[in-house]
Design a protein around this motif. Structure first.
Motif, PDB file in Angstrom:
ATOM      1  N   HIS A  85      -4.241   7.505   1.971  1.00 26.92           N
ATOM      2  CA  HIS A  85      -4.157   6.300   1.139  1.00 26.92           C
ATOM      3  C   HIS A  85      -4.254   6.687  -0.330  1.00 26.92           C
ATOM      4  N   LEU A 121     -10.993   1.104  11.040  1.00 21.52           N
ATOM      5  CA  LEU A 121      -9.699   1.114  11.752  1.00 21.52           C
ATOM      6  C   LEU A 121      -8.850  -0.102  11.361  1.00 21.52           C
ATOM      7  N   ARG A 158       0.861  -1.196   0.000  1.00 18.34           N
ATOM      8  CA  ARG A 158       0.000   0.000   0.000  1.00 18.34           C
ATOM      9  C   ARG A 158       0.889   1.235   0.000  1.00 18.34           C
ATOM     10  N   THR A 178      -8.715  -1.877   8.684  1.00 13.66           N
ATOM     11  CA  THR A 178      -8.198  -1.960   7.316  1.00 13.66           C
ATOM     12  C   THR A 178      -7.547  -0.680   6.821  1.00 13.66           C
ATOM     13  N   ARG A 179      -7.723   0.443   7.519  1.00 12.20           N
ATOM     14  CA  ARG A 179      -7.221   1.712   6.989  1.00 12.20           C
ATOM     15  C   ARG A 179      -6.285   2.472   7.928  1.00 12.20           C
ATOM     16  N   ALA A 180      -6.246   2.114   9.201  1.00  8.06           N
ATOM     17  CA  ALA A 180      -5.333   2.804  10.117  1.00  8.06           C
ATOM     18  C   ALA A 180      -3.970   2.113  10.055  1.00  8.06           C
ATOM     19  N   PRO A 238      -0.507  -4.397   3.917  1.00  7.70           N
ATOM     20  CA  PRO A 238      -1.877  -4.237   4.416  1.00  7.70           C
ATOM     21  C   PRO A 238      -1.873  -4.126   5.943  1.00  7.70           C
ATOM     22  N   MET A 239      -2.763  -3.308   6.471  1.00 12.26           N
ATOM     23  CA  MET A 239      -2.724  -2.965   7.894  1.00 12.26           C
ATOM     24  C   MET A 239      -3.349  -4.043   8.771  1.00 12.26           C
ATOM     25  N   THR A 240      -2.787  -4.182   9.958  1.00 10.33           N
ATOM     26  CA  THR A 240      -3.240  -5.244  10.871  1.00 10.33           C
ATOM     27  C   THR A 240      -3.400  -4.720  12.297  1.00 10.33           C
ATOM     28  N   GLY A 241      -3.894  -3.494  12.423  1.00 10.29           N
ATOM     29  CA  GLY A 241      -4.114  -2.946  13.765  1.00 10.29           C
ATOM     30  C   GLY A 241      -5.424  -3.425  14.364  1.00 10.29           C
ATOM     31  N   GLY A 242      -5.793  -2.796  15.443  1.00  8.43           N
ATOM     32  CA  GLY A 242      -7.059  -3.087  16.110  1.00  8.43           C
ATOM     33  C   GLY A 242      -7.023  -4.286  17.012  1.00  8.43           C
TER      34      GLY A 242
END
Lengths: 83, 151
Positions: A61, B116, A54, B118-120, A79-83
């Motif tokens: 973005h 959050l 990304r 998928t985009r943070a 690809p993001m993996t937070g939370g």
């Protein structure tokens, strides 16, 4: 222009960021990804899986066909993996 | 609307009180807390380290919060996301939404979490008990979760 890298891209390159002047021929995000792949063997390895990478332009973005003109900070990350 | 990125823990009751205090029009407060799990598939996790892109994480979470406030009549929202090294059982993320009625609060909290995820710009690296470590891969179901919010 500042290029910054996160997660496994940062690890594979061995740097967090770099200041660089890009060739005028690079117009879009896709152009930049292709250029990164062709810089040297290390970049080729880090950007081999370019479809999953990304890109953010000045903390927004970005899509592959977005123009990079005017951006001062371009980030590359998985690809993001937070939370 | 407030977003905090921090290494330290948070107290849910304190944050909830701070958000709703003095606004008696609020009839519903939803809190979501994400925790570190100890098992992934069959592997036991020692700890995980969350890397983030500070300026963009702050900006992106604020944009998500603003979008939630456009879509639902909210009296307040609060997002806290931790970074650094966390152990199983530790709190990672807190989302609080307050509204006059519960439906808006429930939906907005889910919306914020789906975006959050998928985009943070946060990335988890897990250290396993058996010795190796690796970056957590993004899940397709997290991308699929966004679909239901499209207009």
């Amino acid at each position: 222009m500042k290029l910054i890298y996160f997660a496994w891209i940062r690890e594979r390159l061995g740097i967090e960021e770099e200041d660089i002047t890009l060739p005028d021929t690079i117009k879009t995000v896709q152009d930049l990804l292709t250029w990164q792949q062709n810089r040297d063997e290390i970049y080729e390895g880090a950007f081999a899986d370019a479809d999953t990478i990304r890109v953010a332009l000045d903390q927004f973005h970005a899509e592959r066909d977005d123009p990079i003109e005017g951006a001062s900070e371009i980030a590359f990350f998985p690809p993001m993996t937070g939370g | 609307m407030t977003v905090s990125l921090q290494t330290g823990d948070f107290d849910i009751a304190t944050e909830m009180d701070a958000l709703s205090k003095g606004d008696t029009n609020i009839g519903a407060v939803v809190t979501f807390t994400g925790l570190v799990r100890d098992m992934v598939k069959d592997e036991r996790i020692l700890d995980m380290t969350l890397e983030h892109y500070p300026a963009m994480a702050q900006a992106e979470l604020e944009r998500i919060e603003q979008e939630a406030n456009k879509r639902w009549p909210l009296n307040g929202t609060r997002i806290i996301h931790r970074f650094g090294t966390l152990k199983p059982g530790d709190r990672i993320v807190l989302v609080i939404t307050a509204s006059s009625h519960r439906q808006a609060a429930f939906e907005a909290a889910e919306f914020i979490m789906d975006f959050l995820k998928t985009r943070a710009p946060f990335w988890k690296k897990e250290r396993l008990e058996k010795g190796d470590s690796g970056w957590v891969e993004a899940k397709d179901k997290d991308d699929a979760a966004l679909e239901r919010w499209r207009l």
